[in-house]
Scaffold this motif. Structure first.
Motif, mmCIF file in Angstrom:
data_model
loop_
_atom_site.group_PDB
_atom_site.id
_atom_site.type_symbol
_atom_site.label_atom_id
_atom_site.label_comp_id
_atom_site.label_asym_id
_atom_site.label_seq_id
_atom_site.Cartn_x
_atom_site.Cartn_y
_atom_site.Cartn_z
ATOM 1 N N GLY A 87 0.724 -0.995 0.204
ATOM 2 C CA GLY A 87 0.012 -0.403 -0.420
ATOM 3 C C GLY A 87 0.515 1.269 -0.065
ATOM 4 N N VAL A 88 2.385 1.421 0.197
ATOM 5 C CA VAL A 88 2.799 2.161 0.124
ATOM 6 C C VAL A 88 3.065 2.844 -1.460
ATOM 7 C CG1 VAL A 88 5.571 2.978 0.837
ATOM 8 C CG2 VAL A 88 4.214 1.429 2.732
ATOM 9 N N ALA A 89 3.448 1.992 -2.377
ATOM 10 C CA ALA A 89 2.739 2.179 -3.432
ATOM 11 C C ALA A 89 2.360 3.251 -3.930
ATOM 12 C CB ALA A 89 3.519 1.406 -4.832
ATOM 13 N N PRO A 90 1.334 2.677 -3.846
ATOM 14 C CA PRO A 90 0.594 3.965 -4.761
ATOM 15 C C PRO A 90 0.588 5.202 -3.619
ATOM 16 C CG PRO A 90 -1.105 1.874 -3.334
ATOM 17 C CD PRO A 90 0.343 1.746 -3.186
ATOM 18 N N VAL A 91 0.443 5.144 -2.655
ATOM 19 C CA VAL A 91 1.072 6.732 -1.969
ATOM 20 C C VAL A 91 2.274 6.897 -1.998
ATOM 21 C CG1 VAL A 91 1.558 7.543 0.556
ATOM 22 C CG2 VAL A 91 0.336 5.338 0.563
ATOM 23 N N VAL A 92 3.125 5.909 -2.690
ATOM 24 C CA VAL A 92 4.656 7.364 -3.507
ATOM 25 C C VAL A 92 4.199 7.645 -5.054
ATOM 26 C CG1 VAL A 92 5.339 6.971 -1.077
ATOM 27 C CG2 VAL A 92 5.908 5.271 -3.263
ATOM 28 N N ALA A 93 3.908 6.406 -5.361
ATOM 29 C CA ALA A 93 4.135 6.506 -6.979
ATOM 30 C C ALA A 93 3.436 7.995 -7.569
ATOM 31 C CB ALA A 93 3.276 5.770 -7.347
ATOM 32 N N PRO A 94 2.454 8.312 -6.621
ATOM 33 C CA PRO A 94 2.030 9.447 -8.093
ATOM 34 C C PRO A 94 2.760 10.605 -7.353
ATOM 35 C CG PRO A 94 -0.118 8.615 -7.252
ATOM 36 C CD PRO A 94 1.322 7.953 -6.227
ATOM 37 N N LEU A 95 3.546 11.252 -6.116
ATOM 38 C CA LEU A 95 4.340 11.948 -5.770
ATOM 39 C C LEU A 95 5.224 11.669 -6.124
ATOM 40 C CD1 LEU A 95 3.934 11.584 -1.765
ATOM 41 C CD2 LEU A 95 2.554 12.850 -3.475
ATOM 42 N N ILE A 96 5.977 10.497 -6.437
ATOM 43 C CA ILE A 96 7.780 10.643 -7.308
ATOM 44 C C ILE A 96 6.856 10.743 -8.675
ATOM 45 C CG2 ILE A 96 8.756 8.591 -8.094
ATOM 46 C CD1 ILE A 96 8.411 7.120 -5.402
ATOM 47 N N GLY A 97 5.707 9.955 -9.416
ATOM 48 C CA GLY A 97 5.344 10.886 -10.752
ATOM 49 C C GLY A 97 5.675 12.388 -11.090
ATOM 50 N N GLY A 98 4.554 12.872 -9.951
ATOM 51 C CA GLY A 98 4.783 14.193 -9.957
ATOM 52 C C GLY A 98 5.946 15.360 -9.703
ATOM 53 N N GLN A 99 6.695 14.716 -9.075
ATOM 54 C CA GLN A 99 8.438 14.848 -8.952
ATOM 55 C C GLN A 99 9.187 14.724 -10.303
ATOM 56 O OE1 GLN A 99 8.446 17.172 -6.691
ATOM 57 N NE2 GLN A 99 6.319 16.623 -6.162
ATOM 58 N N VAL A 100 8.886 13.696 -10.761
ATOM 59 C CA VAL A 100 9.716 13.686 -12.063
ATOM 60 C C VAL A 100 9.110 14.015 -13.339
ATOM 61 C CG1 VAL A 100 9.579 11.470 -13.832
ATOM 62 C CG2 VAL A 100 10.122 11.241 -11.713
ATOM 63 N N LEU A 101 7.669 14.947 -13.322
ATOM 64 C CA LEU A 101 7.235 15.633 -13.968
ATOM 65 C C LEU A 101 7.833 16.907 -14.201
ATOM 66 C CD1 LEU A 101 3.328 14.993 -15.165
ATOM 67 C CD2 LEU A 101 5.758 13.844 -15.853
ATOM 68 N N ARG A 102 8.568 16.979 -12.506
ATOM 69 C CA ARG A 102 8.886 18.468 -13.244
ATOM 70 C C ARG A 102 9.998 18.833 -12.700
ATOM 71 N NH1 ARG A 102 7.792 22.240 -8.813
ATOM 72 N NH2 ARG A 102 5.638 21.989 -7.445
ATOM 73 N N LEU A 103 11.032 17.421 -13.455
ATOM 74 C CA LEU A 103 12.255 17.490 -13.271
ATOM 75 C C LEU A 103 12.476 16.899 -14.805
ATOM 76 C CD1 LEU A 103 14.353 15.730 -10.541
ATOM 77 C CD2 LEU A 103 13.895 17.553 -11.105
ATOM 78 N N THR A 104 11.519 16.340 -15.391
ATOM 79 C CA THR A 104 12.267 15.887 -16.860
ATOM 80 C C THR A 104 10.073 15.555 -17.245
ATOM 81 O OG1 THR A 104 12.409 14.218 -18.123
ATOM 82 C CG2 THR A 104 11.603 13.709 -15.733
#
Length: 443
Positions: A170-187
């Motif tokens: 369950g940690v994965a769906p918590v952090v995955a969109p957050l990681i995805g959103g931050q990745v989109l800030r960089l690339t």
């Protein structure tokens, strides 16, 4: 193997020390290192939400970058889900025949290669094709993780482990969109698949080093495709197993309707930023994890799994009803907050539905855990794959299709549970101390 003819006659499953399910030295050692097993299996079950949810904030960007309509881009989710569904039908019986470790490692290597290709896809058609392959390979982690749990644990202990596993996965769906959103800030969106490739490589290395074989040779099936099909046919003839399988799959469809539609609903209709969407998605996943832990730590052993499951399905149905009323304008124009609250309740109740349907179904299949796990996973992902395009059928300007799909799925799940599982009949035969479901044999 369940009784043929769909009769509710199966008694308690053998424990791991039973003659039908011997505990080997390796299996006993793995059980003693339960934290390590939980982390490894949690990583495997986290792979699907990582593959899906890291990519969700990028869906609108993919639509623009590849100049494709939203409904076509959503097929990249459908393809991945369909691949995970079909892949489980192959990998599950393979793991019953050859053991858990070899099919898992092969699947992980192919997953890494397919994900890397997705990062460089020049058009939406190629992206859809390799998302399908990504799903086919990633299915190994899902189906074999459940089968390993069935190899190692039994009864209430197995149900508790599934709830504990939900804390990790369950940690994965918590952090995955957050990681995805931050990745989109960089690339751009391609960077999301680069990150997924790195995660796949690391998880493959962890599995290779620390996850040992859990299915002893004497418990493996020697037959080929024909025996695998007969085994699955026998499972499907067990009415109660089929009831839990359908209830879990349809509940997953309600969840996936949210997963597929929420990027457009939250960002396009209600004007939230990708970062706000990621935070809301993470909050909903926290609700699912917390309720899953309440189920595992407080309810199991005190309340029957069927009662917890029935309550969870009822709450999902009520939340979906509220969402349909709000999105269709019955209460006038509503903002993001009420919609987010309804989605939070719906997602949280999945913490009761998902682990308990898996545990109840697998408790009926002590000697075909791979095939049973394949059927459970395939039904969930196939129904989810059907739900994905339906949520966008009326375009990007309304959330009504999402709510309709969620309510229809929830009602169907509840009906399958009541009409096929018939929990009140089995509870009459249940021993006073048995709270895991089918605790006493039926005459």
């Amino acid at each position: 193997m369940p009784e043929r003819g769909g009769q509710d006659t199966q008694g308690p499953i053998p424990t791991t020390g039973d003659a039908k399910a011997p505990t080997t030295t390796a299996t006993a050692a793995l059980r003693r290192t339960s934290l390590l097993v939980t982390l490894v299996l949690g990583g495997l079950t986290a792979l699907p939400p990582l593959s899906m949810d890291m990519y969700l904030p990028a869906l609108p960007e993919v639509t623009d970058a590849l100049r494709s309509p939203a409904a076509t881009v959503q097929l990249t989710l459908t393809a991945c889900l369909a691949g995970m569904a079909l892949g489980q039908l192959v990998v599950g019986p393979m793991s019953d025949k050859w053991g858990r470790r070899r099919p898992l490692l092969i699947g992980m290597v192919v997953y890494v290669l397919a994900t890397a290709v997705c990062a460089f896809a020049p058009d939406v058609e190629l992206l859809i094709a390799f998302r399908l392959l990504q799903g086919l390979a990633g299915a190994a982690g899902i189906v074999i993780a459940r089968a390993v749990v069935r190899d190692l644990y039994d009864g209430v202990e197995m149900a508790r482990f599934f709830s504990t596993l939900m804390l990790i996965s369950g940690v994965a769906p918590v952090v995955a969109p957050l990681i995805g959103g931050q990745v989109l800030r960089l690339t751009d969106w391609r960077g999301v698949f680069v990150v997924l490739t790195v995660i796949g490589v690391l998880l493959t290395a962890v599995v290779f080093k620390w996850l040992h074989e859990t299915l002893p040779v004497e418990r493996r099936h020697s037959g080929g495709v024909g025996e695998a099909l007969r085994t699955m046919g026998g499972l499907l003839k067990d009415r109660v197993f089929t009831g839990y399988m359908l209830a879990g799959g349809l509940a997953f469809a309600a969840l996936f309707a949210y997963i597929s539609a929420s990027p457009f609903v939250v960002q396009e209709i209600y004007g939230a930023s990708p970062q706000t969407f990621s935070l809301l998605f993470g909050l909903n996943s926290v609700g699912l994890v917390v309720v899953g832990q309440i189920n595992g730590k407080l309810l199991i052993g005190r309340v029957s799994l069927d009662k917890a499951l029935g309550f969870g399905l009822a709450v999902i149905t009520l939340a979906a009803t509220a969402l349909l009323l709000m999105t269709s304008g019955v209460f006038g124009e509503v903002g993001l907050a009420p919609i987010a609250a309804g989605l939070f309740v719906l997602m949280s109740a999945m913490g009761l539905a998902m682990p308990n349907t898996n545990a109840q179904a697998l408790m009926r299949t002590p000697n075909a855990a791979g095939s049973a796990s394949a059927l459970l996973g395939t039904s969930s992902f196939l129904v989810g794959a059907v739900a994905s395009p339906l949520v966008g059928i009326a375009g990007e300007a309304t959330a009504v299709p999402m709510a309709v799909v969620q309510l229809a799925s929830a009602l169907a799940a509840l009906l399958c549970f009541l009409l096929l599982c018939r929990p009140w009949q089995r509870e009459r035969h249940q021993a006073p101390t048995g709270t895991a479901g089918d605790a006493a044999p039926q005459k």
